[in-house]
Structure formats: C-alpha cells, structure tokens
Design a protein around this motif. Structure first.
Motif, PDB file in Angstrom:
ATOM      1  N   LEU A  16       0.662  -1.112  -0.029  1.00  0.00           N
ATOM      2  CA  LEU A  16      -0.086   0.039   0.014  1.00  0.00           C
ATOM      3  C   LEU A  16       0.811   1.317  -0.082  1.00  0.00           C
ATOM      4  N   THR A  17       1.713   1.269   0.833  1.00  0.00           N
ATOM      5  CA  THR A  17       2.994   2.403   0.866  1.00  0.00           C
ATOM      6  C   THR A  17       3.592   2.656  -0.411  1.00  0.00           C
ATOM      7  N   THR A  18       3.927   1.463  -1.107  1.00  0.00           N
ATOM      8  CA  THR A  18       4.624   1.469  -2.601  1.00  0.00           C
ATOM      9  C   THR A  18       3.731   2.061  -3.546  1.00  0.00           C
ATOM     10  N   GLY A  19       2.377   1.571  -3.629  1.00  0.00           N
ATOM     11  CA  GLY A  19       1.364   1.969  -4.445  1.00  0.00           C
ATOM     12  C   GLY A  19       0.975   3.714  -4.306  1.00  0.00           C
ATOM     13  N   ALA A  20       0.802   3.922  -3.161  1.00  0.00           N
ATOM     14  CA  ALA A  20       0.505   5.282  -2.910  1.00  0.00           C
ATOM     15  C   ALA A  20       1.338   6.306  -3.146  1.00  0.00           C
ATOM     16  N   CYS A  21       2.850   5.901  -2.798  1.00  0.00           N
ATOM     17  CA  CYS A  21       3.864   6.737  -3.127  1.00  0.00           C
ATOM     18  C   CYS A  21       4.178   6.917  -4.500  1.00  0.00           C
ATOM     19  N   LEU A  22       3.938   5.738  -5.229  1.00  0.00           N
ATOM     20  CA  LEU A  22       4.413   5.938  -6.700  1.00  0.00           C
ATOM     21  C   LEU A  22       3.277   6.633  -7.393  1.00  0.00           C
ATOM     22  N   ALA A  23       2.289   6.422  -6.877  1.00  0.00           N
ATOM     23  CA  ALA A  23       1.047   7.429  -7.555  1.00  0.00           C
ATOM     24  C   ALA A  23       1.582   8.745  -7.265  1.00  0.00           C
TER      25      ALA A  23
END
Length: 430
Positions: A16-23
């Motif tokens: 979730l952190t990876t997805g939100a930060c990449l977005a």
C-alpha cells in the motif's frame, strides 16, 4: 520522468505504501489484493493501517485518478509496464522464507503479462529468488528485477519518499534502469547491480542492525554489573561517525515483521551453502536472552515471585507509532510474565482492543493499567507515556515501582512523584 503504468500486487504495509507513493510521484498505479472487503475499503479511501500520512496519500491518489484498487491480480496486469510483488514472505519451516504466495502470484500472472513487462520483487526474498522466478515465469520477453524495500513501520511514507538509497538488481541492465527511473524524482543514490546482490543487500542490512541491537543490549547488561551508565556510553559511541547514533538504544529485544524472520532466513541460507555463521547465531540467541532478562528485572522488582501478582503494562506493539504485534518483544515479555503466574493489565494507544489471543486484559488508559498493580512495566516507547501524571500513577499503584525496559522515562520526574525507577544499563533511581 515518464509516467508508467504500474501494478502493485498486495496491499499490506509495503504494497500500500509503494502504490500510494508511486502514484504521488505521477505514475498510474493499480493495487490488487485477494481480500474483497479490503479492496472495497481502500477504494473508498479507508486505510486501516496505522501509518502516518498513508491515508492522505491514498485519498489524494484516488481523487487524482492515479490510484485504484482491484480484486485479483491476473486481470490487473494486462496493460502493465511494471508489476511489483509486495506479498507476504513469512518465516517457514526451518526458519527460511516461505515463498508460496510469491510463486503463486507468479504462476497466476505469467501467461497474461504483456511483452516487455518488468516483474519486480519488492517483498523480502532469499538470494536466488529472481532466478527462480525467471524459470517459473518462463518468459524471455519479461524481465525479473529485485528492488528491496527499506521501510520502517511508523515512518514508511517518509522513508519511501526520502530514501537513503534505491537498490535495483537484475541480469537485464535495461530492466534495472527502467525500475530505477521510477524513483528519479526522489534524487536518491541508486545502486544498480545483479539480482542476487540486490537480494543480499536487504538481508545483510537487517542482520547488521539486529547484531547492533544485540550488542548494545549486552553492553547495557555489562554497564549494570560495572556501575556504568549505558546512556552516556552510547552517546560517546554514537558520535563516532563509523558507528552512528541509530540502533544504539537498549530495550527488551528486537522484533517486528522483519528482523526476526530475516535473521532466521539468512542463517538458513548460510547453512544451505555449508557456511558457519556463529556471529548471526549469537545475535539471535542474545535476543532471546534479553527478553528473559527483562522478566528477571520485573521478578526482582516484585520481591522474587510473580505468582498471583498484578502487573500493569505500558505498550505491547513491537515499536511506537504502529499497531503491529508481529514478533513484538513487548508481547513476548508479557507472555513470559504470564507464564510466571502474573496477572497482566495493559494499555497500548495503538491497539483497538479486539486483538485475539493476548495473555492479558486490555484497558482504555494507562491509569487503569496502573490501578492496584505491584509494578508498572513500560515495554513500548510511546511518546505519550513520558508525559503521564506520575503523581496520579503513584496513587494508583499498589507498590511504587516502575520498570522501564526502554529507558524511555525521566527517572527524576518519577522520583519526585514518589516512584522507584528501574531501567536497563543504568543505576536505579528512587
């Protein structure tokens, strides 16, 4: 930097952190999970993980149209340029990492990955996993890349957006550079290497940190026996730039979702290639001993026996700022205290009260935990514990004793409130 079409498989802390930060960096991200209820919650911007800043990033990504959540991974990857595997790799039999979920996802998506797609392992996996995945996927037109995460629970968003380094490893230089480019806006030092070396970096780093913690806990015990003060000792050590200030705080042992399983996994990897690693084995053994040592401190503070003794506990999560109980040293100390016959009443600001299987009673505030207790034991370093009304705590306790396994409290403040303070590697006060 070009915006990429990214799929993140798994929506735990890392995914979730990876997805939100990449977005937030401008990429178009689809996060997939197998839990329908969780997908529905996240699609509404509801984040149940206790992680500062994460809910805001998720909500911003959804509002901007750059972040979405879907059920299942096979359909999600159809037009992906990069697919991140952020699924659990728990400790398996013998201490090694269990790759069942990683391999299951790889089998599920291998036929539907677009040509030219890059498959990235973000989960912590043993050395050789990338090579194993290449064989499993069996697609020469799909590159496999190792891109280990270095996120600390409680500061995962900050760590992702302000990294010390980006590590990317692959036998395909082009694929490694494409993954590294995803982070270009962060301006962090980037290590481009082969897949095996990238996988090894994560284990080498975490096992070094575990060794550092076990070492400082041993020095703290030596300080107690010699009349030295661990706080002054570690301050003097930390100014040495070769050592640094981080991971020099003694405590009830190290734990959490990473260090225990990573030390066990590296030890098993070493055994598999017939490499004797006594230093790492000693690190693990010293950690188990440290928890027993904290129990001995409490036993001593209570007069030699815990049978039927009521104890108040402050903190159960493995560190402050999280709601994570996985391999928590605080919880393990609590279990050991319960095994000695103690009646435990605990407060932790990160817990909701519906956690199953706890060997204790959870209460709503720290003063309830102190009420009628023969001693108050601090196990997790939540900042709010430093500012308690210690005069009120003294009134609630049956005996005026506080065992501080983190050296987190101000001994003089407790002494002024009429309490006796016992820490780690320091002379008792009061």
């Amino acid at each position: 930097m070009f915006a990429r079409r990214i799929v993140v498989v798994g929506t735990g802390y890392v995914g979730l952190t990876t997805g939100a930060c990449l977005a937030s960096l401008g990429h178009r991200v689809v996060c997939s999970d197998v839990n329908a209820e969780k997908v529905a919650q996240l699609s509404r911007g509801e984040v149940r993980i206790h992680e500062p800043g994460l809910a805001e990033l998720v909500q911003e990504g959804i509002a901007a149209g750059r972040l979405e959540f879907v059920l299942g991974s096979a359909g999600a990857v159809a037009d992906a340029e990069v697919v991140f595997l952020c699924v659990p790799t728990p400790m398996g039999s013998g201490g090694g990492a269990d790759l069942a979920v990683v391999e299951s996802v790889a089998r599920e998506v291998r036929e539907v990955l677009p040509a030219g797609c890059v498959l990235v392992t973000k989960s912590t996996v043993p050395v050789g996993t990338s090579a194993r995945l290449r064989e499993l996927v069996g697609r020469p037109d799909v590159a496999v890349v190792s891109n280990p995460e270095f996120l600390r629970e409680g500061s995962a968003v900050h760590d992702f957006l302000n990294p010390d380094r980006i590590v990317v490893g692959s036998d395909s230089q082009d694929a490694a550079e494409r993954v590294a480019a995803l982070y270009a806006r962060l301006g962090a030092p980037t290590v481009l290497t082969d897949a095996a070396s990238a996988e090894m970096v994560k284990y080498a780093a975490n096992c070094f940190l575990a060794t550092k913690l076990s070492y400082v806990n041993a020095i703290a015990e030596l300080c107690e026996r010699l009349g030295a003060d661990i706080t002054d000792v570690t301050e003097g050590m930390g100014y040495d730039r070769r050592i640094g200030q981080a991971f020099l705080q003694p405590g009830p042992g190290w734990g959490g979702s990473c260090l225990p399983k990573d030390t066990a996994a590296l030890l098993q990897v070493a055994e598999a290639v017939e490499f004797d690693f006594p230093l790492l084995q000693a690190t693990i053994s010293a950690n188990a001993r440290q928890r027993e040592r904290m129990v001995a401190k409490v036993v001593d503070a209570c007069g030699g026996s815990l049978d039927g003794v009521r104890l108040g506990l402050l903190g159960l999560t493995f560190k402050a700022g999280t709601d994570d109980l996985r391999d928590s040293p605080a919880l393990e100390v609590a279990r050991l205290l319960a095994a000695r016959g103690a009646e435990l009443v605990a407060f932790d600001p990160g817990l909701r009260g519906d956690e199953p299987g706890l060997p204790l009673t959870l209460v709503d505030d720290p003063y309830q935990a102190a009420k009628g207790a023969a001693a108050l034991v601090l196990l997790t370093e939540w900042q709010e514990f430093r500012t308690l009304d210690w005069a009120r705590v003294a009134q609630e306790l049956e005996a005026p004793v506080v065992v501080d396994t983190r050296n987190h409290l101000d001994p003089d403040a407790l002494r002024r409130a009429g309490l006796s303070w016992r820490g780690v590697g320091r002379t008792p006060v009061g």
